[in-house]
Design an enzyme around this catalytic site. Structure first.
Site, PDB file in Angstrom:
ATOM      1  N   ALA A 158       0.808  -1.216   0.000  1.00  0.00           N
ATOM      2  CA  ALA A 158       0.000   0.000   0.000  1.00  0.00           C
ATOM      3  C   ALA A 158       0.842   1.266   0.000  1.00  0.00           C
ATOM      4  O   ALA A 158       0.297   2.375  -0.082  1.00  0.00           O
ATOM      5  CB  ALA A 158      -0.942   0.006   1.203  1.00  0.00           C
ATOM      6  N   ASP A 159       2.160   1.131   0.068  1.00  0.00           N
ATOM      7  CA  ASP A 159       3.043   2.297   0.119  1.00  0.00           C
ATOM      8  C   ASP A 159       3.106   2.964  -1.260  1.00  0.00           C
ATOM      9  O   ASP A 159       3.464   2.333  -2.257  1.00  0.00           O
ATOM     10  CB  ASP A 159       4.442   1.864   0.568  1.00  0.00           C
ATOM     11  CG  ASP A 159       5.339   3.042   0.844  1.00  0.00           C
ATOM     12  OD1 ASP A 159       5.458   3.427   2.014  1.00  0.00           O
ATOM     13  OD2 ASP A 159       5.925   3.586  -0.118  1.00  0.00           O
ATOM     14  N   LEU A 160       2.795   4.253  -1.311  1.00  0.00           N
ATOM     15  CA  LEU A 160       2.736   4.953  -2.599  1.00  0.00           C
ATOM     16  C   LEU A 160       4.097   5.049  -3.271  1.00  0.00           C
ATOM     17  O   LEU A 160       4.191   4.956  -4.499  1.00  0.00           O
ATOM     18  CB  LEU A 160       2.141   6.352  -2.406  1.00  0.00           C
ATOM     19  CG  LEU A 160       0.684   6.407  -1.940  1.00  0.00           C
ATOM     20  CD1 LEU A 160       0.221   7.851  -1.804  1.00  0.00           C
ATOM     21  CD2 LEU A 160      -0.224   5.653  -2.896  1.00  0.00           C
TER      22      LEU A 160
END
Length: 209
Positions: A158-160
């Protein structure tokens, strides 16, 4: 974490293995080399630092952390619970993060969360334990596994920044979703932690960050 960027030689075997199986990783690794050394101490202090880091820049997180340490000297459950609203505000913690920090402190102090047991648990059980704490989502769990517990096969999908790093390395038209990140990184097992570290490194190396 230190500002001195020392290449993390411990990642070389994994990244060389990934380079053999994935030509996109091989080219990117050739272009920008090893990620810098980065780690986080396990335990309450480390989790508070990760809560602070949620959805803010590295610079902002460091400033908030410095002010919080100025308020409490040492980040312990007792000190966090003793800090009043004004002290939390002066440190720069948003109201949600104030609640999350106090909730984590109460869970640890009351024995609902035993952080000392986590290093002995498999990854999925660590996530199961941590995610019960309000304010700790899967991203924080996975980052804790990766940096604090030094687990070898973790992908914080989920880390951009990781998503953007994947887009760049793979030449994708759009940033992949978390589900797509897990799919795209499946072939990188059992080295997904090294791959995640490298995606962050590549993202920053491009100068976009």
């Amino acid at each position: 974490m230190s500002d001195i960027k020392i290449p993390d030689e411990s990642l070389r075997p994994a990244l060389e293995a990934l380079s053999i199986r994935d030509p996109d990783v091989a080219q990117a690794f050739k272009d920008c080399g090893l990620p810098p050394v980065r780690s986080q101490e396990p335990g309450f202090d480390g989790l508070i630092r990760m809560i602070i880091s949620q959805q803010v820049s590295v610079q902002s997180a460091r400033a908030i952390l410095a002010r919080l340490i100025g308020q409490v000297d040492e980040i312990t459950p007792e000190n966090i619970l003793a800090l009043d609203d004004e002290g939390m505000k002066l440190a720069g913690l948003s109201r949600p993060k104030q609640r999350y920090a106090r909730g984590l402190a109460a869970d640890v102090q009351d024995g609902r969360l035993n952080l000392d047991r986590l290093p002995d648990l498999p990854d999925d059980e660590v996530i199961e334990q941590l995610i019960q704490v309000k304010g700790i989502g899967r991203w924080t769990c996975e980052v804790y596994l990766l940096f604090a517990l030094q687990r070898q096969d973790v992908m914080p999908a989920a880390d951009l920044a990781l998503q953007e790093g994947m887009r760049l390395i793979k030449g994708l038209d759009a940033r992949p979703s978390p589900k797509e990140m897990y799919t795209l990184s499946e072939g990188w097992r059992p080295y997904r932690s090294a791959a995640a570290r490298f995606l962050w490194h590549y993202y920053h190396h491009t100068g976009i960050a």
